[in-house]
Design a protein around this motif. Sequence first.
Motif, short mmCIF file in Angstrom:
data_model
loop_
_atom_site.label_atom_id
_atom_site.label_comp_id
_atom_site.label_asym_id
_atom_site.label_seq_id
_atom_site.Cartn_x
_atom_site.Cartn_y
_atom_site.Cartn_z
N SER A 201 0.81 -1.22 0.00
CA SER A 201 0.00 0.00 0.00
C SER A 201 0.85 1.27 0.00
O SER A 201 0.41 2.30 -0.52
N ARG A 202 2.05 1.21 0.56
CA ARG A 202 2.92 2.39 0.60
C ARG A 202 4.38 1.91 0.58
O ARG A 202 4.98 1.67 1.62
N VAL A 203 4.92 1.80 -0.60
CA VAL A 203 6.25 1.22 -0.80
C VAL A 203 7.30 2.33 -0.93
O VAL A 203 7.15 3.23 -1.76
N LEU A 204 8.33 2.24 -0.11
CA LEU A 204 9.46 3.17 -0.23
C LEU A 204 10.64 2.40 -0.83
O LEU A 204 11.16 1.47 -0.22
N VAL A 205 11.04 2.79 -2.02
CA VAL A 205 12.19 2.17 -2.69
C VAL A 205 13.43 3.00 -2.36
O VAL A 205 13.47 4.20 -2.62
N VAL A 206 14.40 2.36 -1.76
CA VAL A 206 15.64 3.04 -1.36
C VAL A 206 16.78 2.56 -2.25
O VAL A 206 17.11 1.36 -2.25
N GLY A 207 17.37 3.46 -3.00
CA GLY A 207 18.49 3.12 -3.87
C GLY A 207 19.80 3.43 -3.19
O GLY A 207 20.20 4.60 -3.09
N LEU A 208 20.46 2.40 -2.67
CA LEU A 208 21.71 2.58 -1.94
C LEU A 208 22.90 2.69 -2.89
O LEU A 208 22.81 2.32 -4.05
N ASP B 18 0.38 6.18 -6.58
CA ASP B 18 0.12 6.57 -5.19
C ASP B 18 0.90 5.73 -4.18
O ASP B 18 1.23 6.23 -3.09
N ASN B 19 1.20 4.48 -4.54
CA ASN B 19 1.82 3.60 -3.54
C ASN B 19 3.34 3.51 -3.65
O ASN B 19 3.96 2.75 -2.90
N LEU B 20 3.95 4.26 -4.55
CA LEU B 20 5.40 4.17 -4.74
C LEU B 20 6.10 5.49 -4.44
O LEU B 20 5.73 6.54 -4.95
N LYS B 21 7.12 5.42 -3.60
CA LYS B 21 8.01 6.54 -3.31
C LYS B 21 9.44 6.06 -3.52
O LYS B 21 9.74 4.88 -3.36
N ALA B 22 10.34 6.96 -3.88
CA ALA B 22 11.72 6.59 -4.14
C ALA B 22 12.68 7.54 -3.43
O ALA B 22 12.44 8.75 -3.35
N LEU B 23 13.75 6.97 -2.91
CA LEU B 23 14.75 7.75 -2.18
C LEU B 23 16.13 7.21 -2.51
O LEU B 23 16.39 6.02 -2.38
#
Length: 245
Positions: free
Chosen positions: A82-89, A112-117
Amino acid sequence: MDNFSYTDLASELIRTEGRDFGGVCKVSEIELDSESAAKYGKEPGLYVTLETDAIAGAEHMHKRRLTIALERELKKLVRDKSRVLVVGLGNRSMTADALGAEVCDRIAVEKDNLKALSPGVAGITGMESFDVVKGVTDRIAPSVVIAVDSLAAAQTGRVCRIIQLCNAGITPGSGVSNHRERLSEDTLGVPVVSIGVPLVVYASTIIRDAGGDPSGFENLIVTPKDVDFLVREAAEIIAGAVNRL
């Protein structure tokens, strides 16, 4: 295997028979309990391996099928999307360590459910990636963190031919001998699923396997000359699978 500390791949520590997926990859699973994890210097959890030649190949249909296979395995590990945070290390300025950032560039954040950092590395930002991820996680409260990073293999033949998924979290920088604080459910307070592709091999491993003396080569890593192409291809496949969540 006496050099297990030089690989991030569970499949190089414990051999399992993979099942075929559409002729494009073999999928295998390894469950490490506390005892076996301690034996191999890993974290307890489920490690899923997709072994394939499609990343380095040029066949579009193979890449599409590999993306579908990765999506299928990823959905087994991500219970709540429902609320995915994708972290690119990793370090965008170092090609072999830029996989995470390249994946984040391709995440469909308009969903709506995807965020990226992409937190970068302390040498550039002055901040530890864990602290950045922890701050954002506390603020937006994702249902899951998907962390993407480059890994190290013990065999040159496995470079960019493995995609490893794991529900035990990940230690940033492990693939390039720059270990930082671990991202896991214990440290972030939310489930963490890692996705990694081996893009480097320690020179000491290659020398030892050839019967030479690896002394003095412990911190030297080797990567393919076409690593920029391989990183882009791997990033497209991983981002394609994540975007389908």
